[in-house]
Scaffold this motif. Sequence first.
Motif, short mmCIF file in Angstrom:
data_model
loop_
_atom_site.label_atom_id
_atom_site.label_comp_id
_atom_site.label_asym_id
_atom_site.label_seq_id
_atom_site.Cartn_x
_atom_site.Cartn_y
_atom_site.Cartn_z
N GLY A 216 0.84 -1.19 0.00
CA GLY A 216 0.00 0.00 0.00
C GLY A 216 0.87 1.23 0.00
N LYS A 217 0.25 2.39 0.09
CA LYS A 217 0.98 3.64 0.09
C LYS A 217 1.92 3.70 1.30
N GLY A 218 3.17 4.00 1.02
CA GLY A 218 4.17 4.10 2.08
C GLY A 218 4.81 2.78 2.44
N THR A 219 4.38 1.71 1.78
CA THR A 219 4.96 0.40 2.06
C THR A 219 6.09 0.12 1.08
N ASP A 220 7.22 -0.32 1.60
CA ASP A 220 8.34 -0.64 0.73
C ASP A 220 8.07 -1.95 0.00
N PRO A 221 8.42 -2.03 -1.28
CA PRO A 221 8.23 -3.30 -2.01
C PRO A 221 9.26 -4.33 -1.57
N LEU A 222 8.94 -5.61 -1.82
CA LEU A 222 9.90 -6.66 -1.53
C LEU A 222 11.15 -6.48 -2.39
N LEU A 223 10.91 -6.33 -3.71
CA LEU A 223 11.99 -6.17 -4.68
C LEU A 223 11.60 -5.09 -5.68
N VAL A 224 12.62 -4.47 -6.29
CA VAL A 224 12.40 -3.54 -7.40
C VAL A 224 13.14 -4.09 -8.60
N LEU A 225 12.41 -4.27 -9.68
CA LEU A 225 12.99 -4.83 -10.92
C LEU A 225 13.00 -3.75 -11.99
N GLN A 226 14.17 -3.56 -12.63
CA GLN A 226 14.32 -2.55 -13.67
C GLN A 226 14.86 -3.19 -14.95
N ASP A 227 14.30 -2.72 -16.07
CA ASP A 227 14.85 -3.09 -17.38
C ASP A 227 15.91 -2.06 -17.72
N GLN A 228 17.17 -2.42 -17.57
CA GLN A 228 18.27 -1.49 -17.80
C GLN A 228 18.95 -1.70 -19.14
N TYR A 229 18.54 -2.71 -19.90
CA TYR A 229 19.14 -2.91 -21.22
C TYR A 229 18.68 -1.83 -22.18
N ARG A 230 17.41 -1.51 -22.13
CA ARG A 230 16.87 -0.39 -22.91
C ARG A 230 16.36 0.64 -21.92
N MET A 231 16.76 1.89 -22.13
CA MET A 231 16.40 2.95 -21.19
C MET A 231 15.72 4.08 -21.93
N ARG A 232 15.05 4.91 -21.15
CA ARG A 232 14.38 6.09 -21.69
C ARG A 232 15.18 7.34 -21.31
N LEU A 233 15.55 8.13 -22.30
CA LEU A 233 16.14 9.44 -22.05
C LEU A 233 15.00 10.46 -22.15
N VAL A 234 14.72 11.12 -21.03
CA VAL A 234 13.57 12.02 -20.95
C VAL A 234 14.05 13.45 -20.82
N VAL A 235 13.55 14.34 -21.68
CA VAL A 235 13.88 15.77 -21.61
C VAL A 235 12.59 16.56 -21.74
N SER A 236 12.65 17.82 -21.31
CA SER A 236 11.53 18.75 -21.46
C SER A 236 12.01 19.93 -22.28
N VAL A 237 11.39 20.13 -23.44
CA VAL A 237 11.78 21.19 -24.36
C VAL A 237 10.87 22.39 -24.15
N PRO A 238 11.43 23.58 -23.90
CA PRO A 238 10.59 24.77 -23.68
C PRO A 238 9.66 25.05 -24.86
N GLU A 239 8.57 25.71 -24.54
CA GLU A 239 7.51 25.96 -25.52
C GLU A 239 8.04 26.63 -26.78
N ASN A 240 8.97 27.59 -26.64
CA ASN A 240 9.46 28.35 -27.78
C ASN A 240 10.13 27.48 -28.84
N TYR A 241 10.60 26.30 -28.43
CA TYR A 241 11.39 25.48 -29.34
C TYR A 241 10.67 24.21 -29.78
N THR A 242 9.40 24.08 -29.47
CA THR A 242 8.70 22.82 -29.75
C THR A 242 8.21 22.72 -31.19
N GLY A 243 8.02 23.85 -31.87
CA GLY A 243 7.46 23.81 -33.21
C GLY A 243 8.35 23.05 -34.18
N GLY A 244 7.78 22.07 -34.86
CA GLY A 244 8.52 21.36 -35.89
C GLY A 244 9.32 20.17 -35.43
#
Length: 380
Positions: A216-244
């Motif tokens: 439940g909320k605030g409860t630690d999981p037994l294990l955490v599993l991550q797919d690290q072979y393929r990863m997501r690179l996440v960025v936030s582009v300001p509004e002025n530069y999003t066109g196109g």
Amino acid sequence: MSLCTIMNITKNKFYSALTILAVSAVFISSCGPDKKEKDAQAQTIKQEDAIDSPAVELAMVNKGKLQANISVPGELLPYQQVDLYAKVNSYVKKLWVDIGSQVHQGQLLVTLEAPEINSQLAQAESHVKQMEAIYYASKATYDRLYNTSKIPGTVSQNDLEQADAKKNSDLANVEAAKSSYKEMAANLNYLEIRAPFDGVISARNVNTGAYVGPGGKGTDPLLVLQDQYRMRLVVSVPENYTGGLSDKNKVSFTVQALPNRQFTAQIKRLAGALDEKLRSERLEMDVYNTDHKLLPHMYADVNVPLPSHDSTLFVPKTAVVTSTEKVFVIKVVNHRARWVEVKKGVQTGDVMEIYGNLEKGDQVVKKASDEIRDGSAVSY
């Protein structure tokens, strides 16, 4: 010539020299202050002219295709991540993995035990047998009445229908008991926690013998599993530069842990909307971490290519003034300064894209400031 004559001549020459010296002294004393005053006046005039007509360096407004990048911070995230909890209240019987373990889909990670589940399962099995016995009895009764009813006048139609209804009711109870048994049996499957996908165990929060239950909320999981072979690179582009921006673009990035390496990634997903708080669009790139050098939640310096336009006007970035009044460039026409309000575009190196009432070939002050007032004279 007599001695008296010679003395008179010498005396006259002496007085003449004194006279010349006196006149010269008077002339020098009378001219000196006037020359200094004139020099001071000339310097003052020169300074006033410099203020009224400052000397500036001009730059030309160019038009063309501007290739630009922006540098934005990014974060590497696991392509998939899951927190594994126990589905039922139980005890940890055996841990088969630990932090850093490479696991595959379906691999057994944790074995749990819950004695009460076995008791409940045995009870459910007994209930099924009980319901089956009742059903077999009611079915036998119905079959006898049905066979007897073939002789006219021996069994009423009402008795036959009630026996049939009793048989069907008992059959329904059997099916319900079987469903309850299946539910209890399914809980046994929850006592084995398996990997939902290939990945790496990045966290372990329990030990053998620990009592665990539904997360439940605030409860630690037994294990955490991550797919690290393929990863997501996440960025936030300001509004002025999003066109196109499109998924055909590639980005390059570096991380602090590997400063001498540059990585590239293809844009795969665009949010298509701006974040309500940041006023920026989320971009995601897939990064294949084949050598496992990149780690989840690393920060990255990302260079994002910006769309270029053929009809872009651009000037040196020092020519654009951002004051409390407005953003402008100083256009020079016939040695006069003219403030022209503009909007900033993308910037690359020392060049900035601008939008305003300007044309290619116009001359603007290269190093502009709001000290050069609108309408003032300038020299160049």
